[in-house]
Design an enzyme around this catalytic site. Structure first.
Site: not given
Ligand code: THU
Length: 137
Positions: A42-44, A53, A55, A91
């Site tokens: 994940n890369i916020e 996310c 995936e 998610c």
């Protein structure tokens, strides 16, 4: 590639997570029908909404490289700096992205990082789904 080997690649991918806001790192390892593995984390983002996310990072990297046929994905997640201790289910947005490329033969492995895993189906995660087949009706 055994499910646990794929889980271990997801655990390794999680180390790449960029999570300054949630501190919750997720790793994914996506296995193609041809036997290649694409990892993702994940890369916020400071604006929150653009966060990607794990995936989807894995899927989009694979699709960019021309892959279209997928066998399985392993997903793990948890607070960084702590051992993984709970299952992390994809998610809703990621479920729909998986649905774009996969049918019910696709395997989803979730693990608490303890050398065990649970296998769940896409239909279980996303029943009565909308897909490109609906656009052709
Ligand atoms: N996250 C994923 O990477 N995959 C999921 O399926 C669930 C949530 C990430 C997004 C965000 O960076 C963090 O977990 C907390 O929601």
């Amino acid at each position: 590639m055994t499910p646990i080997e794929l889980v271990n690649l997801a655990i390794a991918a999680r180390e790449h997570a960029y999570v300054p806001y949630s501190g919750f790192g997720v790793g994914a390892a996506l296995l193609t029908k041809g036997g290649k593995v694409y990892q993702g984390c994940n890369i916020e983002n400071a604006a929150y909404g653009p966060t990607n996310c794990a995936e989807r990072t894995a899927f989009f990297t694979a699709v960019y490289e021309g892959e279209r046929d997928f066998e399985a994905i392993a997903v793990v997640g948890g607070k960084m700096g702590q051992p993984i201790s709970e299952l992390c289910a994809p998610c809703g947005v990621c479920r729909q992205v998986i649905r774009e490329f996969c049918n019910d033969d696709f395997k989803i492995y979730l693990s608490k990082g303890d050398n065990t895993f649970e296998e769940i189906s896409l239909t279980h995660l996303l029943p009565f789904s909308f897909s490109k087949a609906d656009l052709d009706k």
